[in-house]
Design a protein around this motif. Structure first.
Motif, PDB file in Angstrom:
ATOM      1  N   ALA A  87      48.005  37.612  50.643  1.00 52.26           N
ATOM      2  CA  ALA A  87      48.054  38.933  50.012  1.00 52.26           C
ATOM      3  C   ALA A  87      49.247  39.049  49.075  1.00 52.26           C
ATOM      4  CB  ALA A  87      48.101  40.019  51.084  1.00 52.26           C
ATOM      5  N   LEU A  88      50.352  38.435  49.421  1.00 52.86           N
ATOM      6  CA  LEU A  88      51.519  38.460  48.540  1.00 52.86           C
ATOM      7  C   LEU A  88      51.284  37.602  47.296  1.00 52.86           C
ATOM      8  CD1 LEU A  88      54.329  38.310  51.218  1.00 52.86           C
ATOM      9  CD2 LEU A  88      54.109  40.078  49.461  1.00 52.86           C
ATOM     10  N   ALA A  89      50.683  36.437  47.479  1.00 50.87           N
ATOM     11  CA  ALA A  89      50.385  35.580  46.327  1.00 50.87           C
ATOM     12  C   ALA A  89      49.462  36.291  45.349  1.00 50.87           C
ATOM     13  CB  ALA A  89      49.756  34.271  46.796  1.00 50.87           C
ATOM     14  N   ARG A  90      48.518  37.065  45.857  1.00 51.69           N
ATOM     15  CA  ARG A  90      47.597  37.825  45.008  1.00 51.69           C
ATOM     16  C   ARG A  90      48.341  38.749  44.064  1.00 51.69           C
ATOM     17  NH1 ARG A  90      46.103  41.815  48.376  1.00 51.69           N
ATOM     18  NH2 ARG A  90      47.472  43.194  47.198  1.00 51.69           N
ATOM     19  N   ARG A  91      49.465  39.281  44.501  1.00 49.14           N
ATOM     20  CA  ARG A  91      50.212  40.216  43.666  1.00 49.14           C
ATOM     21  C   ARG A  91      50.870  39.512  42.483  1.00 49.14           C
ATOM     22  NH1 ARG A  91      53.488  44.029  47.795  1.00 49.14           N
ATOM     23  NH2 ARG A  91      54.042  45.068  45.818  1.00 49.14           N
ATOM     24  N   GLY A  92      51.072  38.206  42.591  1.00 52.48           N
ATOM     25  CA  GLY A  92      51.562  37.445  41.457  1.00 52.48           C
ATOM     26  C   GLY A  92      50.444  37.013  40.533  1.00 52.48           C
ATOM     27  N   LYS A 127      44.950  29.420  25.546  1.00 55.22           N
ATOM     28  CA  LYS A 127      43.884  30.297  25.078  1.00 55.22           C
ATOM     29  C   LYS A 127      44.471  31.478  24.308  1.00 55.22           C
ATOM     30  CE  LYS A 127      43.811  32.398  29.676  1.00 55.22           C
ATOM     31  NZ  LYS A 127      43.078  32.444  30.944  1.00 55.22           N
ATOM     32  N   SER A 128      43.610  32.134  23.534  1.00 59.21           N
ATOM     33  CA  SER A 128      44.087  33.150  22.595  1.00 59.21           C
ATOM     34  C   SER A 128      44.386  34.490  23.258  1.00 59.21           C
ATOM     35  CB  SER A 128      43.042  33.355  21.497  1.00 59.21           C
ATOM     36  OG  SER A 128      41.783  33.720  22.063  1.00 59.21           O
ATOM     37  N   LEU A 129      43.757  34.810  24.364  1.00 61.07           N
ATOM     38  CA  LEU A 129      43.935  36.102  25.036  1.00 61.07           C
ATOM     39  C   LEU A 129      44.086  35.860  26.527  1.00 61.07           C
ATOM     40  CD1 LEU A 129      43.846  39.268  24.777  1.00 61.07           C
ATOM     41  CD2 LEU A 129      41.399  39.081  25.326  1.00 61.07           C
ATOM     42  N   GLY A 130      45.159  36.384  27.110  1.00 56.91           N
ATOM     43  CA  GLY A 130      45.384  36.225  28.536  1.00 56.91           C
ATOM     44  C   GLY A 130      44.356  36.981  29.368  1.00 56.91           C
ATOM     45  N   SER A 131      44.166  36.526  30.606  1.00 60.34           N
ATOM     46  CA  SER A 131      43.143  37.122  31.468  1.00 60.34           C
ATOM     47  C   SER A 131      43.429  38.580  31.789  1.00 60.34           C
ATOM     48  CB  SER A 131      43.022  36.314  32.765  1.00 60.34           C
ATOM     49  OG  SER A 131      42.573  35.011  32.506  1.00 60.34           O
ATOM     50  N   THR A 132      44.687  38.925  32.047  1.00 59.93           N
ATOM     51  CA  THR A 132      45.007  40.303  32.422  1.00 59.93           C
ATOM     52  C   THR A 132      44.619  41.278  31.316  1.00 59.93           C
ATOM     53  OG1 THR A 132      46.809  39.572  33.856  1.00 59.93           O
ATOM     54  CG2 THR A 132      46.854  41.862  33.120  1.00 59.93           C
ATOM     55  N   ALA A 133      44.988  40.955  30.082  1.00 56.35           N
ATOM     56  CA  ALA A 133      44.628  41.817  28.953  1.00 56.35           C
ATOM     57  C   ALA A 133      43.119  41.849  28.749  1.00 56.35           C
ATOM     58  CB  ALA A 133      45.325  41.331  27.682  1.00 56.35           C
ATOM     59  N   ALA A 145      42.219  52.674  39.416  1.00 55.32           N
ATOM     60  CA  ALA A 145      43.186  53.614  39.994  1.00 55.32           C
ATOM     61  C   ALA A 145      44.054  52.992  41.079  1.00 55.32           C
ATOM     62  CB  ALA A 145      42.465  54.846  40.563  1.00 55.32           C
ATOM     63  N   SER A 146      44.335  51.693  40.973  1.00 58.97           N
ATOM     64  CA  SER A 146      45.224  51.053  41.935  1.00 58.97           C
ATOM     65  C   SER A 146      46.539  50.723  41.232  1.00 58.97           C
ATOM     66  CB  SER A 146      44.607  49.771  42.492  1.00 58.97           C
ATOM     67  OG  SER A 146      44.434  48.805  41.477  1.00 58.97           O
ATOM     68  N   PRO A 147      47.658  50.779  41.959  1.00 58.20           N
ATOM     69  CA  PRO A 147      48.937  50.423  41.328  1.00 58.20           C
ATOM     70  C   PRO A 147      48.894  49.008  40.763  1.00 58.20           C
ATOM     71  CG  PRO A 147      49.275  51.435  43.487  1.00 58.20           C
ATOM     72  CD  PRO A 147      47.802  51.177  43.368  1.00 58.20           C
ATOM     73  N   ALA A 148      49.429  48.845  39.553  1.00 62.05           N
ATOM     74  CA  ALA A 148      49.359  47.539  38.901  1.00 62.05           C
ATOM     75  C   ALA A 148      50.045  46.460  39.726  1.00 62.05           C
ATOM     76  CB  ALA A 148      49.982  47.628  37.515  1.00 62.05           C
ATOM     77  N   ASP A 149      51.108  46.830  40.452  1.00 60.59           N
ATOM     78  CA  ASP A 149      51.858  45.833  41.206  1.00 60.59           C
ATOM     79  C   ASP A 149      51.044  45.234  42.350  1.00 60.59           C
ATOM     80  OD1 ASP A 149      54.418  44.437  41.833  1.00 60.59           O
ATOM     81  OD2 ASP A 149      54.225  45.576  43.691  1.00 60.59           O
ATOM     82  N   LEU A 150      50.036  45.949  42.827  1.00 60.20           N
ATOM     83  CA  LEU A 150      49.205  45.418  43.913  1.00 60.20           C
ATOM     84  C   LEU A 150      48.199  44.393  43.402  1.00 60.20           C
ATOM     85  CD1 LEU A 150      48.497  48.591  46.098  1.00 60.20           C
ATOM     86  CD2 LEU A 150      50.138  46.741  46.520  1.00 60.20           C
ATOM     87  N   ASN A 151      47.826  44.479  42.125  1.00 55.38           N
ATOM     88  CA  ASN A 151      46.930  43.497  41.509  1.00 55.38           C
ATOM     89  C   ASN A 151      45.635  43.333  42.319  1.00 55.38           C
ATOM     90  OD1 ASN A 151      46.312  41.705  39.428  1.00 55.38           O
ATOM     91  ND2 ASN A 151      47.137  39.941  40.527  1.00 55.38           N
TER      92      ASN A 151
END
Length: 331
Positions: free
Chosen positions: A135-140, A191-197, A23-29
């Motif tokens: 903290a900003l780098a984390r969002r990328g 790799k076949s599947l990215g980490s985010t997915a 339940a956190s905004p995706a942009d905050l990562n």
């Protein structure tokens, strides 16, 4: 704006990060769990940000487009907004070179977004301090937050909804411990599947995801104490436990996420056999097919020699603890 170049080194999580906070905004990562990492020498990204006639991004001397370039430009927008400048962001030319395999489970995004964050901050004349830039780098990229320092680094998951307490900080410097990390390459290419997915799939479908999150804080505390004491057997036991819990969570997802190959398992078993023979090495593996082995420097050459003979191994690199990043204003 100015032109600036930054060099940041990638890192390997010894206590793993896998999953986004609910339940956190995706942009905050925001990560679901904290992590503890080792920044690596040699393996680095060199990134330059400067004025351009139009937005452009070149990666490893090739023009990049699509989502890869879009992520870079979104991060520049984020940096420009954080710097508090009025008006639209100026168009930027970005060039980056990864001195490590890209998208192969070796955290090229960690060094890449750390270097991009630092170069953009210098180009935009923004100096909030290293914790805020983390903290900003984390969002990328989640792991990029840890590449803002050398040596051993911890990233806390935090509890604040805005992510203000989700920042990395250094635990021990590059000089703290005479250890090496072997990077055992077991496959070529992305790799076949990215980490985010993959993280999203595990959170949505894996029955092991909840226990994985619930047990992470104890692993972090135990690893931090073992690191301070330079106790390799204890730290090694924790890092292997964290690695196999993470991959068990992945494998129990629907459909299963299996990054490992036959050679990956052969290397893991070889390390365990060699440990029984007195060569103390401990395995970990990120979201990819490669194996990393943490060991004392005195054992690194012997372990690498033996592991190069495992069928399916393409190469074994020996790397040590890496330095803090560097930034240079060019004009």
């Amino acid at each position: 704006m100015k032109s600036a170049r930054a060099v940041a080194h990638t890192n390997i999580a010894l206590v793993k990060y896998w999953g986004k906070r609910d339940a956190s905004p995706a942009d905050l990562n925001l990560p679901a769990v904290g992590s503890l990492s080792l920044t690596l020498d040699h393996l680095r990204s060199v990134t330059t940000v400067g004025p351009g006639e139009q937005d452009s991004f070149h990666l490893n001397q090739e023009p990049a487009s699509g989502e890869v370039a879009a992520k870079v430009m979104r991060h520049l927008d984020r940096m420009w907004q954080a710097a508090g400048h009025a008006g639209a962001r100026p168009t930027c030319a970005v060039t980056s070179h990864n001195h490590l395999p890209t998208a192969a489970g070796l955290a090229s995004s960690a060094s890449g977004f750390a270097a991009l964050t630092l170069a953009a901050a210098a180009a935009f004349e923004y100096e909030p301090g290293r914790p805020a830039l983390s903290a900003l780098a984390r969002r990328g990229s989640g792991s990029a937050a840890r590449s803002l320092w050398g040596g051993f680094v911890r990233l806390d998951r935090g509890v604040q909804p805005d992510g203000s307490d989700c920042r990395a900080y250094p635990l021990q410097p590059q000089s703290h411990w005479d250890v090496r990390l072997l990077i055992v390459h077991t496959e070529r290419g992305p790799k076949s599947l990215g980490s985010t997915a993959g993280m999203q799939r595990s959170r949505d479908t894996s029955p092991y995801y909840g226990p994985w999150v619930d047990t992470s804080e104890a692993d972090l505390a135990a690893a931090e104490a073992a690191l301070a004491a330079r106790d390799l057997p204890v730290l090694g036991d924790i890092l292997e436990h964290s690695c196999f819990k993470m991959h068990a969570c992945m494998m129990a997802s629907r459909p299963p996420i299996v990054y490992w190959r036959g050679a990956t398992l052969d290397v893991i078993h070889a390390v365990w056999r060699l440990r029984g023979d007195g060569l103390q090495g401990f395995v970990t593996s990120d979201a990819g097919p490669h194996v990393k082995v943490l060991c004392l420097t005195a054992h690194a050459d012997d372990l690498a020699l033996r592991l190069r003979d495992v069928p399916g191994v393409h190469a074994v690199d020996i790397v040590g603890p890496g330095p803090d990043p560097s930034v240079e204003v060019l004009a």
